[in-house]
Design a protein around this motif. Structure first.
Motif, PDB file in Angstrom:
ATOM      1  N   TRP A  71     -14.284   6.756 -10.427  1.00  0.00           N
ATOM      2  CA  TRP A  71     -15.016   5.571  -9.980  1.00  0.00           C
ATOM      3  C   TRP A  71     -15.848   5.824  -8.730  1.00  0.00           C
ATOM      4  O   TRP A  71     -16.941   5.278  -8.586  1.00  0.00           O
ATOM      5  N   PHE A  72     -15.338   6.642  -7.817  1.00  0.00           N
ATOM      6  CA  PHE A  72     -16.097   6.870  -6.587  1.00  0.00           C
ATOM      7  C   PHE A  72     -17.068   8.046  -6.724  1.00  0.00           C
ATOM      8  O   PHE A  72     -18.261   7.882  -6.524  1.00  0.00           O
ATOM      9  N   GLU A  73     -16.580   9.217  -7.060  1.00  0.00           N
ATOM     10  CA  GLU A  73     -17.442  10.391  -7.080  1.00  0.00           C
ATOM     11  C   GLU A  73     -18.375  10.418  -8.288  1.00  0.00           C
ATOM     12  O   GLU A  73     -19.534  10.808  -8.155  1.00  0.00           O
ATOM     13  N   SER A  74     -17.890  10.038  -9.457  1.00  0.00           N
ATOM     14  CA  SER A  74     -18.737  10.092 -10.654  1.00  0.00           C
ATOM     15  C   SER A  74     -19.578   8.827 -10.805  1.00  0.00           C
ATOM     16  O   SER A  74     -20.811   8.905 -10.848  1.00  0.00           O
ATOM     17  N   ALA A  75     -18.937   7.683 -10.903  1.00  0.00           N
ATOM     18  CA  ALA A  75     -19.675   6.445 -11.165  1.00  0.00           C
ATOM     19  C   ALA A  75     -20.624   6.090 -10.013  1.00  0.00           C
ATOM     20  O   ALA A  75     -21.797   5.790 -10.249  1.00  0.00           O
ATOM     21  N   ILE A  76     -20.126   6.139  -8.782  1.00  0.00           N
ATOM     22  CA  ILE A  76     -20.975   5.784  -7.634  1.00  0.00           C
ATOM     23  C   ILE A  76     -21.757   6.994  -7.131  1.00  0.00           C
ATOM     24  O   ILE A  76     -22.934   6.899  -6.838  1.00  0.00           O
ATOM     25  N   GLY A  77     -21.077   8.144  -7.014  1.00  0.00           N
ATOM     26  CA  GLY A  77     -21.702   9.322  -6.414  1.00  0.00           C
ATOM     27  C   GLY A  77     -22.541  10.166  -7.350  1.00  0.00           C
ATOM     28  O   GLY A  77     -23.258  11.054  -6.906  1.00  0.00           O
ATOM     29  N   GLY A  78     -22.428   9.926  -8.653  1.00  0.00           N
ATOM     30  CA  GLY A  78     -23.257  10.641  -9.607  1.00  0.00           C
ATOM     31  C   GLY A  78     -22.795  12.047  -9.968  1.00  0.00           C
ATOM     32  O   GLY A  78     -23.501  12.767 -10.666  1.00  0.00           O
ATOM     33  N   LYS A  79     -21.616  12.447  -9.512  1.00  0.00           N
ATOM     34  CA  LYS A  79     -21.104  13.776  -9.861  1.00  0.00           C
ATOM     35  C   LYS A  79     -20.548  13.770 -11.284  1.00  0.00           C
ATOM     36  O   LYS A  79     -20.089  12.732 -11.774  1.00  0.00           O
ATOM     37  N   PRO A  80     -20.545  14.913 -11.945  1.00  0.00           N
ATOM     38  CA  PRO A  80     -19.942  14.984 -13.280  1.00  0.00           C
ATOM     39  C   PRO A  80     -18.442  14.658 -13.204  1.00  0.00           C
ATOM     40  O   PRO A  80     -17.782  14.967 -12.215  1.00  0.00           O
ATOM     41  N   ASP A  81     -17.940  14.023 -14.240  1.00  0.00           N
ATOM     42  CA  ASP A  81     -16.517  13.694 -14.331  1.00  0.00           C
ATOM     43  C   ASP A  81     -15.742  14.990 -14.571  1.00  0.00           C
ATOM     44  O   ASP A  81     -15.939  15.657 -15.575  1.00  0.00           O
ATOM     45  N   ALA A  82     -14.867  15.349 -13.630  1.00  0.00           N
ATOM     46  CA  ALA A  82     -14.117  16.605 -13.714  1.00  0.00           C
ATOM     47  C   ALA A  82     -12.670  16.394 -14.153  1.00  0.00           C
ATOM     48  O   ALA A  82     -11.864  17.329 -14.107  1.00  0.00           O
ATOM     49  N   ALA A  83     -12.327  15.191 -14.576  1.00  0.00           N
ATOM     50  CA  ALA A  83     -10.944  14.898 -14.976  1.00  0.00           C
ATOM     51  C   ALA A  83     -10.529  15.767 -16.153  1.00  0.00           C
ATOM     52  O   ALA A  83     -11.362  16.175 -16.956  1.00  0.00           O
ATOM     53  N   PRO A  84      -9.228  16.024 -16.282  1.00  0.00           N
ATOM     54  CA  PRO A  84      -8.750  16.907 -17.346  1.00  0.00           C
ATOM     55  C   PRO A  84      -8.723  16.268 -18.732  1.00  0.00           C
ATOM     56  O   PRO A  84      -8.446  16.954 -19.710  1.00  0.00           O
ATOM     57  N   TYR A  85      -9.003  14.987 -18.853  1.00  0.00           N
ATOM     58  CA  TYR A  85      -8.945  14.347 -20.166  1.00  0.00           C
ATOM     59  C   TYR A  85     -10.201  14.631 -20.968  1.00  0.00           C
ATOM     60  O   TYR A  85     -11.227  15.046 -20.445  1.00  0.00           O
ATOM     61  N   SER A  86     -10.088  14.386 -22.267  1.00  0.00           N
ATOM     62  CA  SER A  86     -11.219  14.560 -23.174  1.00  0.00           C
ATOM     63  C   SER A  86     -11.026  13.601 -24.341  1.00  0.00           C
ATOM     64  O   SER A  86      -9.975  12.959 -24.461  1.00  0.00           O
ATOM     65  N   ARG A  87     -11.985  13.538 -25.230  1.00  0.00           N
ATOM     66  CA  ARG A  87     -11.825  12.708 -26.437  1.00  0.00           C
ATOM     67  C   ARG A  87     -10.630  13.188 -27.256  1.00  0.00           C
ATOM     68  O   ARG A  87      -9.905  12.399 -27.824  1.00  0.00           O
ATOM     69  N   GLU A  88     -10.449  14.495 -27.297  1.00  0.00           N
ATOM     70  CA  GLU A  88      -9.355  15.075 -28.080  1.00  0.00           C
ATOM     71  C   GLU A  88      -8.003  14.903 -27.376  1.00  0.00           C
ATOM     72  O   GLU A  88      -6.965  14.887 -28.027  1.00  0.00           O
ATOM     73  N   ASP A  89      -8.008  14.800 -26.063  1.00  0.00           N
ATOM     74  CA  ASP A  89      -6.775  14.695 -25.277  1.00  0.00           C
ATOM     75  C   ASP A  89      -6.969  13.638 -24.182  1.00  0.00           C
ATOM     76  O   ASP A  89      -7.076  13.954 -23.003  1.00  0.00           O
ATOM     77  N   PRO A  90      -7.023  12.348 -24.568  1.00  0.00           N
ATOM     78  CA  PRO A  90      -7.340  11.296 -23.604  1.00  0.00           C
ATOM     79  C   PRO A  90      -6.253  11.036 -22.567  1.00  0.00           C
ATOM     80  O   PRO A  90      -6.510  10.358 -21.570  1.00  0.00           O
ATOM     81  N   ASP A  91      -5.062  11.580 -22.744  1.00  0.00           N
ATOM     82  CA  ASP A  91      -3.961  11.343 -21.800  1.00  0.00           C
ATOM     83  C   ASP A  91      -3.694  12.513 -20.865  1.00  0.00           C
ATOM     84  O   ASP A  91      -2.694  12.518 -20.142  1.00  0.00           O
ATOM     85  N   ALA A  92      -4.574  13.494 -20.836  1.00  0.00           N
ATOM     86  CA  ALA A  92      -4.324  14.695 -20.030  1.00  0.00           C
ATOM     87  C   ALA A  92      -4.199  14.386 -18.540  1.00  0.00           C
ATOM     88  O   ALA A  92      -3.528  15.124 -17.814  1.00  0.00           O
ATOM     89  N   ASP A  93      -4.822  13.316 -18.072  1.00  0.00           N
ATOM     90  CA  ASP A  93      -4.713  12.985 -16.648  1.00  0.00           C
ATOM     91  C   ASP A  93      -3.357  12.369 -16.295  1.00  0.00           C
ATOM     92  O   ASP A  93      -3.060  12.146 -15.125  1.00  0.00           O
ATOM     93  N   TRP A  94      -2.524  12.121 -17.271  1.00  0.00           N
ATOM     94  CA  TRP A  94      -1.162  11.615 -17.052  1.00  0.00           C
ATOM     95  C   TRP A  94      -0.116  12.727 -17.185  1.00  0.00           C
ATOM     96  O   TRP A  94       0.990  12.603 -16.686  1.00  0.00           O
ATOM     97  N   ARG A  95      -0.464  13.761 -17.895  1.00  0.00           N
ATOM     98  CA  ARG A  95       0.505  14.805 -18.244  1.00  0.00           C
ATOM     99  C   ARG A  95       0.695  15.772 -17.079  1.00  0.00           C
ATOM    100  O   ARG A  95      -0.268  16.269 -16.513  1.00  0.00           O
ATOM    101  N   ILE A  96       1.952  16.053 -16.763  1.00  0.00           N
ATOM    102  CA  ILE A  96       2.274  16.986 -15.689  1.00  0.00           C
ATOM    103  C   ILE A  96       2.396  18.377 -16.285  1.00  0.00           C
ATOM    104  O   ILE A  96       3.205  18.615 -17.177  1.00  0.00           O
ATOM    105  N   GLU A  97       1.578  19.267 -15.774  1.00  0.00           N
ATOM    106  CA  GLU A  97       1.536  20.635 -16.273  1.00  0.00           C
ATOM    107  C   GLU A  97       2.508  21.514 -15.497  1.00  0.00           C
ATOM    108  O   GLU A  97       2.876  21.177 -14.367  1.00  0.00           O
ATOM    109  N   PRO A  98       2.907  22.633 -16.078  1.00  0.00           N
ATOM    110  CA  PRO A  98       3.769  23.577 -15.346  1.00  0.00           C
ATOM    111  C   PRO A  98       3.107  23.956 -14.014  1.00  0.00           C
ATOM    112  O   PRO A  98       1.898  24.173 -13.949  1.00  0.00           O
ATOM    113  N   GLY A  99       3.902  23.987 -12.993  1.00  0.00           N
ATOM    114  CA  GLY A  99       3.394  24.334 -11.671  1.00  0.00           C
ATOM    115  C   GLY A  99       2.954  23.144 -10.837  1.00  0.00           C
ATOM    116  O   GLY A  99       2.803  23.266  -9.624  1.00  0.00           O
ATOM    117  N   GLU A 100       2.703  22.006 -11.465  1.00  0.00           N
ATOM    118  CA  GLU A 100       2.345  20.819 -10.689  1.00  0.00           C
ATOM    119  C   GLU A 100       3.616  20.207 -10.110  1.00  0.00           C
ATOM    120  O   GLU A 100       4.625  20.090 -10.803  1.00  0.00           O
TER     121      GLU A 100
END
Length: 170
Positions: A71-100
């Motif tokens: 919302w801040f960097e992409s929507a307001i600031g115009g930067k590309p969305d760098a979140a780990p989710y995708s159409r194929e994996d829409p919940d990736a921003d919720w999933r805790i990966e090894p090492g996190e």
């Protein structure tokens, strides 16, 4: 604004200009996220106590970090969305990966919140940007939306924490 010695959250005055109140309420809720995670073990931070396997304390923090970025960097600031989710994996921003870790996720969230604060500090609340084609989006709308989003997830985190170890409240 002052901070309470117990939990470091911003305590707002009952009056103030619109920007002070909007950013203050958002910072209070950001602090609530940190407070709700205080003292959680890595195991508990990853444990699902609700029907959704993704709705863990760590997952909520990770999701909120990426919501801030969008919302801040992409929507307001115009930067590309760098979140780990995708159409194929829409919940990736919720999933805790090894090492996190919960401490690492909280640090990432705090860093993102700082970037969000800095971005809007120099913008008028009425500042508008093109959004999703023919729409426009204002800084004011994003701040209000982030109060709603962070507040909703703070409530989820309150329930998760209470079910994990009985800690609840503020």
């Amino acid at each position: 604004m002052t901070q309470t010695p117990v939990d470091n959250r911003i305590q707002l005055d009952f009056t103030g200009d619109e920007r002070t109140l909007l950013t203050g309420f958002l910072d209070f809720l950001r602090g609530t996220i940190e407070l709700k995670c205080a003292g959680l073990s890595e195991e508990d931070a990853r444990r699902s106590v609700l029907p959704s396997q993704l709705n863990t304390a760590a997952g909520i923090v990770k999701h909120l970090r990426w919501v801030e970025a969008y919302w801040f960097e992409s929507a307001i600031g115009g930067k590309p969305d760098a979140a780990p989710y995708s159409r194929e994996d829409p919940d990736a921003d919720w999933r805790i990966e090894p090492g996190e870790t919960i401490s690492g996720l909280l640090a990432d969230y705090a860093e993102q919140c700082t970037a969000s604060r800095e971005l809007v500090a120099g913008l008028d609340l009425d500042h508008e940007v093109a959004f999703r084609g023919d729409k426009v989006l204002s800084v004011r709308w994003v701040l209000i939306h982030m109060i709603e989003e962070t507040g909703r997830h703070a409530g989820h985190l309150d329930v998760v924490r209470e079910l994990l170890d009985g800690v609840t409240g503020e």
